[in-house]
Scaffold this motif. Sequence first.
Motif, PDB file in Angstrom:
ATOM      1  N   GLU A 184      58.776  29.876  63.658  1.00 64.55           N
ATOM      2  CA  GLU A 184      57.872  30.536  62.705  1.00 64.55           C
ATOM      3  C   GLU A 184      57.994  29.921  61.312  1.00 64.55           C
ATOM      4  O   GLU A 184      56.999  29.638  60.642  1.00 64.55           O
ATOM      5  CB  GLU A 184      58.149  32.049  62.668  1.00 64.55           C
ATOM      6  N   THR A 185      59.248  29.683  60.880  1.00 64.54           N
ATOM      7  CA  THR A 185      59.465  29.075  59.558  1.00 64.54           C
ATOM      8  C   THR A 185      58.917  27.660  59.544  1.00 64.54           C
ATOM      9  O   THR A 185      58.237  27.243  58.592  1.00 64.54           O
ATOM     10  CB  THR A 185      60.985  29.049  59.230  1.00 64.54           C
ATOM     11  N   ALA A 186      59.196  26.908  60.618  1.00 57.91           N
ATOM     12  CA  ALA A 186      58.722  25.522  60.673  1.00 57.91           C
ATOM     13  C   ALA A 186      57.195  25.478  60.683  1.00 57.91           C
ATOM     14  O   ALA A 186      56.584  24.631  60.030  1.00 57.91           O
ATOM     15  CB  ALA A 186      59.287  24.826  61.908  1.00 57.91           C
ATOM     16  N   ALA A 187      56.569  26.420  61.401  1.00 60.31           N
ATOM     17  CA  ALA A 187      55.105  26.455  61.450  1.00 60.31           C
ATOM     18  C   ALA A 187      54.548  26.750  60.059  1.00 60.31           C
ATOM     19  O   ALA A 187      53.631  26.065  59.592  1.00 60.31           O
ATOM     20  CB  ALA A 187      54.635  27.510  62.453  1.00 60.31           C
ATOM     21  N   ALA A 188      55.122  27.746  59.396  1.00 58.23           N
ATOM     22  CA  ALA A 188      54.639  28.108  58.049  1.00 58.23           C
ATOM     23  C   ALA A 188      54.774  26.917  57.111  1.00 58.23           C
ATOM     24  O   ALA A 188      53.876  26.648  56.290  1.00 58.23           O
ATOM     25  CB  ALA A 188      55.429  29.305  57.520  1.00 58.23           C
ATOM     26  N   GLU A 189      55.863  26.184  57.236  1.00 57.78           N
ATOM     27  CA  GLU A 189      56.106  25.012  56.384  1.00 57.78           C
ATOM     28  C   GLU A 189      55.039  23.933  56.635  1.00 57.78           C
ATOM     29  O   GLU A 189      54.460  23.396  55.701  1.00 57.78           O
ATOM     30  CB  GLU A 189      57.523  24.488  56.683  1.00 57.78           C
ATOM     31  N   SER A 190      54.790  23.636  57.908  1.00 60.36           N
ATOM     32  CA  SER A 190      53.826  22.546  58.134  1.00 60.36           C
ATOM     33  C   SER A 190      52.396  22.974  57.833  1.00 60.36           C
ATOM     34  O   SER A 190      51.568  22.149  57.450  1.00 60.36           O
ATOM     35  CB  SER A 190      53.965  21.929  59.527  1.00 60.36           C
ATOM     36  N   ILE A 191      52.100  24.273  57.942  1.00 60.90           N
ATOM     37  CA  ILE A 191      50.746  24.745  57.611  1.00 60.90           C
ATOM     38  C   ILE A 191      50.453  24.572  56.111  1.00 60.90           C
ATOM     39  O   ILE A 191      49.300  24.389  55.712  1.00 60.90           O
ATOM     40  CB  ILE A 191      50.572  26.211  58.094  1.00 60.90           C
TER      41      ILE A 191
ATOM     42  N   ALA B 102      50.784  22.059  54.437  1.00 60.65           N
ATOM     43  CA  ALA B 102      50.174  20.733  54.201  1.00 60.65           C
ATOM     44  C   ALA B 102      48.753  20.645  54.760  1.00 60.65           C
ATOM     45  O   ALA B 102      48.135  19.573  54.729  1.00 60.65           O
ATOM     46  CB  ALA B 102      51.055  19.656  54.832  1.00 60.65           C
ATOM     47  N   ILE B 103      48.242  21.769  55.299  1.00 61.53           N
ATOM     48  CA  ILE B 103      46.897  21.755  55.908  1.00 61.53           C
ATOM     49  C   ILE B 103      45.959  22.608  55.057  1.00 61.53           C
ATOM     50  O   ILE B 103      46.124  23.839  54.996  1.00 61.53           O
ATOM     51  CB  ILE B 103      46.951  22.309  57.357  1.00 61.53           C
ATOM     52  N   PRO B 104      44.982  21.976  54.378  1.00 55.96           N
ATOM     53  CA  PRO B 104      44.089  22.763  53.521  1.00 55.96           C
ATOM     54  C   PRO B 104      43.427  23.940  54.241  1.00 55.96           C
ATOM     55  O   PRO B 104      43.183  24.985  53.631  1.00 55.96           O
ATOM     56  CB  PRO B 104      43.063  21.725  53.054  1.00 55.96           C
ATOM     57  N   ALA B 105      43.143  23.793  55.531  1.00 51.43           N
ATOM     58  CA  ALA B 105      42.513  24.910  56.261  1.00 51.43           C
ATOM     59  C   ALA B 105      43.464  26.106  56.397  1.00 51.43           C
ATOM     60  O   ALA B 105      43.041  27.207  56.765  1.00 51.43           O
ATOM     61  CB  ALA B 105      42.057  24.444  57.638  1.00 51.43           C
ATOM     62  N   GLY B 106      44.746  25.901  56.136  1.00 49.57           N
ATOM     63  CA  GLY B 106      45.707  27.003  56.141  1.00 49.57           C
ATOM     64  C   GLY B 106      46.092  27.489  57.526  1.00 49.57           C
ATOM     65  O   GLY B 106      46.557  28.628  57.694  1.00 49.57           O
ATOM     66  N   ARG B 107      45.906  26.674  58.524  1.00 50.12           N
ATOM     67  CA  ARG B 107      46.245  27.065  59.896  1.00 50.12           C
ATOM     68  C   ARG B 107      46.281  25.836  60.787  1.00 50.12           C
ATOM     69  O   ARG B 107      45.783  24.772  60.390  1.00 50.12           O
ATOM     70  CB  ARG B 107      45.214  28.060  60.438  1.00 50.12           C
ATOM     71  N   PHE B 108      46.826  26.013  61.990  1.00 49.87           N
ATOM     72  CA  PHE B 108      46.706  24.979  63.008  1.00 49.87           C
ATOM     73  C   PHE B 108      45.319  25.098  63.653  1.00 49.87           C
ATOM     74  O   PHE B 108      44.708  26.171  63.643  1.00 49.87           O
ATOM     75  CB  PHE B 108      47.760  25.163  64.110  1.00 49.87           C
ATOM     76  N   GLY B 109      44.849  23.986  64.221  1.00 50.35           N
ATOM     77  CA  GLY B 109      43.605  24.037  64.982  1.00 50.35           C
ATOM     78  C   GLY B 109      43.832  24.696  66.334  1.00 50.35           C
ATOM     79  O   GLY B 109      44.976  24.860  66.783  1.00 50.35           O
ATOM     80  N   THR B 110      42.737  25.069  66.994  1.00 51.02           N
ATOM     81  CA  THR B 110      42.845  25.675  68.326  1.00 51.02           C
ATOM     82  C   THR B 110      42.247  24.728  69.379  1.00 51.02           C
ATOM     83  O   THR B 110      41.291  23.997  69.086  1.00 51.02           O
ATOM     84  CB  THR B 110      42.087  27.012  68.406  1.00 51.02           C
ATOM     85  N   PRO B 111      42.794  24.755  70.597  1.00 53.50           N
ATOM     86  CA  PRO B 111      42.209  23.938  71.669  1.00 53.50           C
ATOM     87  C   PRO B 111      40.741  24.280  71.912  1.00 53.50           C
ATOM     88  O   PRO B 111      39.957  23.418  72.293  1.00 53.50           O
ATOM     89  CB  PRO B 111      43.068  24.292  72.894  1.00 53.50           C
ATOM     90  N   GLU B 112      40.330  25.518  71.644  1.00 51.63           N
ATOM     91  CA  GLU B 112      38.934  25.922  71.853  1.00 51.63           C
ATOM     92  C   GLU B 112      38.011  25.149  70.912  1.00 51.63           C
ATOM     93  O   GLU B 112      36.982  24.620  71.330  1.00 51.63           O
ATOM     94  CB  GLU B 112      38.757  27.434  71.623  1.00 51.63           C
ATOM     95  N   GLU B 113      38.377  25.076  69.628  1.00 55.03           N
ATOM     96  CA  GLU B 113      37.482  24.377  68.693  1.00 55.03           C
ATOM     97  C   GLU B 113      37.510  22.876  68.934  1.00 55.03           C
ATOM     98  O   GLU B 113      36.502  22.187  68.758  1.00 55.03           O
ATOM     99  CB  GLU B 113      37.763  24.745  67.231  1.00 55.03           C
ATOM    100  N   PHE B 114      38.662  22.368  69.378  1.00 53.00           N
ATOM    101  CA  PHE B 114      38.744  20.950  69.736  1.00 53.00           C
ATOM    102  C   PHE B 114      37.800  20.667  70.911  1.00 53.00           C
ATOM    103  O   PHE B 114      37.030  19.698  70.908  1.00 53.00           O
ATOM    104  CB  PHE B 114      40.189  20.607  70.111  1.00 53.00           C
ATOM    105  N   GLY B 115      37.848  21.544  71.902  1.00 50.07           N
ATOM    106  CA  GLY B 115      37.008  21.376  73.097  1.00 50.07           C
ATOM    107  C   GLY B 115      35.530  21.462  72.768  1.00 50.07           C
ATOM    108  O   GLY B 115      34.714  20.686  73.285  1.00 50.07           O
ATOM    109  N   ALA B 116      35.168  22.386  71.886  1.00 52.74           N
ATOM    110  CA  ALA B 116      33.754  22.548  71.533  1.00 52.74           C
ATOM    111  C   ALA B 116      33.219  21.282  70.860  1.00 52.74           C
ATOM    112  O   ALA B 116      32.102  20.840  71.126  1.00 52.74           O
ATOM    113  CB  ALA B 116      33.588  23.753  70.606  1.00 52.74           C
ATOM    114  N   PHE B 117      34.034  20.702  69.994  1.00 53.49           N
ATOM    115  CA  PHE B 117      33.625  19.464  69.320  1.00 53.49           C
ATOM    116  C   PHE B 117      33.472  18.338  70.346  1.00 53.49           C
ATOM    117  O   PHE B 117      32.516  17.564  70.309  1.00 53.49           O
ATOM    118  CB  PHE B 117      34.669  19.107  68.261  1.00 53.49           C
TER     119      PHE B 117
END
Length: 255
Positions: free
Chosen positions: A203-210, A212-227
Amino acid sequence: MDLGIEGRWAVVCAASKGLGKGCARALAREGVNLVINARGAEALEATAQELRQLNPAIEVRSVAGDVGQPDVRAALLAACPQVDILINNAGGPPPGDFRDWQREDWLRALELNMLTPIELIKATVDGMAERGFGRVVNITSSAVKAPIDILGLSNGARSGLTGFVAGLARQPRLAGRNVTINALLPGSFDTDRLRSTLGDDPETAAAESIKAIPAGRFGTPEEFGAFCAFICSAHAGYLTGQNLLLDGGAYPGAY
Ligand SMILES: NC(=O)c1ccc[n+]([C@@H]2O[C@H](COP(=O)([O-])OP(=O)(O)OC[C@H]3O[C@@H](n4cnc5c(N)ncnc54)[C@H](OP(=O)(O)O)[C@@H]3O)[C@@H](O)[C@H]2O)c1
């Protein structure tokens, strides 16, 4: 929007989980028949069942095995009546320091992440061109655009694939016959692979790496698949030879 690919056939490599599965689900929703692959037979069959439930109108076949092996690739192709859509994907090479890698480590990375997709492209694109429709999507990595030090095997092998495809995709006998070849470059997507890199305090590591992501979250496989499904659509015939970054804005450059 109707993507215009209902009834087509797709081979989706490395698709029992994560990004590959996201692509398979999105294509299934569009009525695309599927041949899916992964090494672990149990998870693969569970995904095949899930896809059949998602769209009972499509046919879903599964071929278990390492896509880096020639006999597995041959079985994948044999299971598909005609390959209209090819999604190249596989596990990524391990991280490390290049001082520790032997020639065999490099060869393994090149085999799986460069030569395997090239072999599958070679086996399918001329048939696509004859039929006047084909879509190839290579799942690579944001590391192709912004190499990551400890992922040297990935940086090297995937850049080799990217360079090769840049030339191939522009052949008039492919581009001029409605056959497109593009790459999707994932940044950080919430998959088993990403979770496995987060260490003892995820959880801490995820919060740390997020951070660095302007979107403020990780992407989801669903949105990757839709693209991915859109790139495979009837509407995307004018898009070829491109490396498309999906990273929530993490890459800081304008180009
Ligand atoms: N998630 C991210 O944030 C991210 C970022 C950049 C790049 N990528 C790259 O995108 C690709 C997919 O990642 P992911 O996050 O979706 O991983 P994942 O959640 O671990 O899923 C990987 C899938 O590939 C299958 N697979 C792995 N090696 C295979 C092989 N040799 N032959 C056939 N199937 C294989 C796995 O099943 P089995 O283990 O049963 O074979 C599984 O279905 C990887 O190359 C990864 O390096 C991911």
